[in-house]
Every structure is written in structure tokens, then in C-alpha cells.
Design an enzyme around this catalytic site. Sequence first.
Site, PDB file in Angstrom:
ATOM      1  N   LYS A 160       5.865 -13.976   3.942  1.00  7.04           N
ATOM      2  CA  LYS A 160       5.899 -14.859   2.774  1.00  7.04           C
ATOM      3  C   LYS A 160       7.330 -14.827   2.224  1.00  7.04           C
ATOM      4  O   LYS A 160       7.555 -14.616   1.022  1.00  7.04           O
ATOM      5  CB  LYS A 160       4.870 -14.345   1.746  1.00  7.04           C
ATOM      6  CG  LYS A 160       4.489 -15.341   0.691  1.00  7.04           C
ATOM      7  CD  LYS A 160       3.612 -16.472   1.176  1.00  7.04           C
ATOM      8  CE  LYS A 160       3.455 -17.505   0.068  1.00  7.04           C
ATOM      9  NZ  LYS A 160       2.805 -18.746   0.500  1.00  7.04           N
ATOM     10  N   ASP A 203      -9.172  -9.065   9.086  1.00  5.06           N
ATOM     11  CA  ASP A 203     -10.577  -9.256   8.701  1.00  5.06           C
ATOM     12  C   ASP A 203     -10.975 -10.718   8.890  1.00  5.06           C
ATOM     13  O   ASP A 203     -12.054 -11.018   9.405  1.00  5.06           O
ATOM     14  CB  ASP A 203     -10.816  -8.850   7.234  1.00  5.06           C
ATOM     15  CG  ASP A 203     -11.103  -7.357   7.071  1.00  5.06           C
ATOM     16  OD1 ASP A 203     -10.584  -6.569   7.888  1.00  5.06           O
ATOM     17  OD2 ASP A 203     -11.837  -6.983   6.134  1.00  5.06           O
ATOM     18  N   ASP A 248      -0.111 -17.558   4.601  1.00  3.25           N
ATOM     19  CA  ASP A 248      -1.262 -18.356   4.159  1.00  3.25           C
ATOM     20  C   ASP A 248      -1.606 -19.434   5.191  1.00  3.25           C
ATOM     21  O   ASP A 248      -2.762 -19.599   5.597  1.00  3.25           O
ATOM     22  CB  ASP A 248      -1.033 -18.944   2.754  1.00  3.25           C
ATOM     23  CG  ASP A 248       0.384 -19.433   2.520  1.00  3.25           C
ATOM     24  OD1 ASP A 248       1.205 -19.377   3.470  1.00  3.25           O
ATOM     25  OD2 ASP A 248       0.685 -19.878   1.399  1.00  3.25           O
ATOM     26  N   TYR A 304       0.824  -1.208   0.000  1.00  4.88           N
ATOM     27  CA  TYR A 304       0.000   0.000   0.000  1.00  4.88           C
ATOM     28  C   TYR A 304       0.864   1.266   0.000  1.00  4.88           C
ATOM     29  O   TYR A 304       0.465   2.292   0.499  1.00  4.88           O
ATOM     30  CB  TYR A 304      -0.948   0.013   1.208  1.00  4.88           C
ATOM     31  CG  TYR A 304      -1.947  -1.127   1.274  1.00  4.88           C
ATOM     32  CD1 TYR A 304      -2.131  -2.012   0.218  1.00  4.88           C
ATOM     33  CD2 TYR A 304      -2.722  -1.316   2.409  1.00  4.88           C
ATOM     34  CE1 TYR A 304      -3.041  -3.053   0.289  1.00  4.88           C
ATOM     35  CE2 TYR A 304      -3.640  -2.357   2.494  1.00  4.88           C
ATOM     36  CZ  TYR A 304      -3.802  -3.226   1.432  1.00  4.88           C
ATOM     37  OH  TYR A 304      -4.707  -4.244   1.518  1.00  4.88           O
ATOM     38  N   ASP A 316      -3.949  -6.564   6.835  1.00  4.36           N
ATOM     39  CA  ASP A 316      -5.310  -6.159   6.477  1.00  4.36           C
ATOM     40  C   ASP A 316      -6.184  -7.402   6.324  1.00  4.36           C
ATOM     41  O   ASP A 316      -7.261  -7.523   6.922  1.00  4.36           O
ATOM     42  CB  ASP A 316      -5.231  -5.373   5.153  1.00  4.36           C
ATOM     43  CG  ASP A 316      -6.523  -4.663   4.805  1.00  4.36           C
ATOM     44  OD1 ASP A 316      -7.474  -4.726   5.604  1.00  4.36           O
ATOM     45  OD2 ASP A 316      -6.573  -4.041   3.724  1.00  4.36           O
TER      46      ASP A 316
HETATM   47 MG    MG Z   1      -9.579  -4.091   5.725  1.00  4.92          MG
END
Ligand code: MG
Length: 322
Positions: free
Chosen positions: A159, A218, A190, A115, A214
Site C-alpha cells: 500500500k 485467509d 486492496d 504486529y 494475514d
Molecule cells: Mg489469520
Amino acid sequence: MVKVAVVEGDGIGHEVIPVARDLLEAVRPDLEFFDVEVGYGRWERTGSACDEETIADLRSADAILFGAITTPPDPEYRSVLVQIRKALDLYANVRPIRGEGVDVVIVRENTEGLYSGIEWTEPVRACTLRVVSRQGSERIARYACTLAKSRRHLTVGNKANVLKSDCLFVDICTAEAVRAGVPCRTSYIDALCLDLLMHPDRYDVIVTTNMFGDILSDAAAYLVGGLGMLPSANIGDRHALFEPVHGSAPDIAGRNIANPVAAIRSAAMLLAHLGDPASAAAMEAAVGRVLSAGIRTPDLGGDAGTREFGAAVLREVGRGKA
Ligand code: MG
Ligand code: NAI
């Protein structure tokens, strides 16, 4: 006077943030609140979602309570929240996930990674640069290790088997953990997503890069009743912003059914950050008592409205004080 900027944002931000703000005003009548308009609604009205003046207003606050912002699927539109996080250098995104048998804190690097905002579109491909800097990794590693030191241990989500940029991130985090004397292990992101859902008791503090954090946070909402429950803090050395993990939820906006718990818990984190852990704990406890009494919004299987849930928490906070 301690100043709190309030950004309702868009969608259910207009419903859950007023509930959280009322509670803040009840427990801390000495705080001064001021509204700042940011978001898609403002963009539609004025052509600008957020400008330099807005950023200056946010900078002037001791803490920011933030709802959520709708990001239109317009390639020219830059994510306002990413812009604010960068401008205020809010480098640590802290997401506590607490519930029955779950007590995990995800610490996500908040200013770079995927990001970073360095991207471009060519005729036959589009590229996004994943930037992991030494300085950026060191400060998030320090933040996570300081937190883990007061708790139990640290897991570095990564990763590195595929991404060179994560080799650097892992090296820096593990070195910092050794320096801080924090037990530390590394885990591929993962596999970590699944293992965290299956065995949350194995985890304490998890540090990871921006997009992985992120997604992981969630997904972790599954453990504690969904997105309506999760608060977060965006912390920098000079500024701090508190917001629910969820977005503006246009699918349920304007119907008084959004769960305000994430917003209330974000407000509690704001109080703790301002040096008032007692009021923060009182707000958390009041939410706990209301949920235990079976008062819940529809996402948790109940039939309470956003405002009615807020009113119940307000009553409980008052009772806790008496
Ligand atoms: Mg989010
Ligand atoms: P979302 O978090 O807004 O919603 C996902 C699902 O969870 C929806 O079905 C929604 O109804 C439900 N949900 C979310 N919060 C809830 C609550 N408090 N109570 C009950 N149900 C709740 O994510 P989505 O749909 O991907 O994004 C919607 C908009 O929000 C987009 O424009 C997105 O860009 C933006 N967004 C903004 C964020 C921010 O400002 N921090 C974070 C995430 C998304």
C-alpha cells in the site's frame, strides 16, 4: 534423533493435531515427539499461556507442529503466537494455496509490520506502530525470491500509495528480485485481494507485510474450499513451526467435525522441511485420494468426522507404501 514438538493449543487444535501426529508417526516412526502445553487453556489453569521454559522447549525441537491458540479479548493478554514467532525469529510465514486451477504461495513477513507489538493506549487514542525495517524486508525478500526463482514470478503486495513504510518494502523487494533475476511486479493490496480471487492463475509467489499477508491468505482460502484446507510454515534460520492457517474455532470445537486437512498438510510441510519430500508427497497424495473418494468433513459438504477422515488418510498412506 529428530525431535518434533507438538503443541495442540486450544479448541479444535486438540482434534486436528492428533490426526496429523498419527500420520507423521505412521510415515516416520523414527521421529521423536514431545508435547508442549501452550495457550488459553493453560492460562486459565495456571495464569500463564507460555513462559521462558516453554520457549526453551520449543527451541530444543528440530521442528514444531502447532495447532491453534484462542486469544481472549483481554487487553492485558499478549498474543502467544506472535510472542513465539518473535522469540524463535520465525520471519517467513509461507502459505501455499493449492487446488483446482490455483497454485499460489503467499510469503508473509512474520515479525514486524503492524504486529511488531509496539503499541500503547493514551487517554484519547490508541496507537500501534507499523515497523518495516531494512533488515526485516531484505530477508523476507530474499526468501520470496529464492522460492520464486524455482517457480515462475513474484508479486509484491503493498500500500505504498498511502504508507511510507511500504515504499521501503517495495523498493527492497523489487531490488532483490532484479538481483535474483525473478520477474516481479507490484500490486496494491486492496485490488490484489479481489484480483487474486477472480484470477488466481495470474499469481505465483506473493510477498507482503505481516497484516496484509494475514488477511490475504485467509481470503484466498475461498479459492480452495475454506480455512480447513490451508497449511502454513513459519520459517526462521534456526527454527521452524508448522500450523494450519485457521484458528481454534471455538464455535465447532469438541464436536469431531473440524476439517483436519490443513493440519495434515502442515505436517507434510514439516516433513519436507526436515528433508523428506517423499513422505510429504505421500501424505499429500493420500489426502487427495481421500477427498476424491468423496470422504469429506461437513465444511466441505460431507459427513465424515475429524477422526474418521484421519483414519481414511491413514489407510491410504499405508496403501501408498505397500
Ligand atoms: Mg489469520
Ligand atoms: P477460526 O479460524 O478459528 O474460525 C473461523 C471460522 O472458520 C469459524 O466459523 C470456524 O468454525 C471455521 N473453521 C476454522 N477452521 C476450521 C476447520 N479446520 N474445519 C472446519 N471449519 C473451520 O478464526 P476465528 O473464529 O476468528 O478465531 C477463533 C480463535 O482462534 C480466536 O481466539 C483467535 O484469536 C484464534 N486464532 C488463532 C490462530 C492461531 O493460533 N494461529 C489463528 C487465527 C485465529
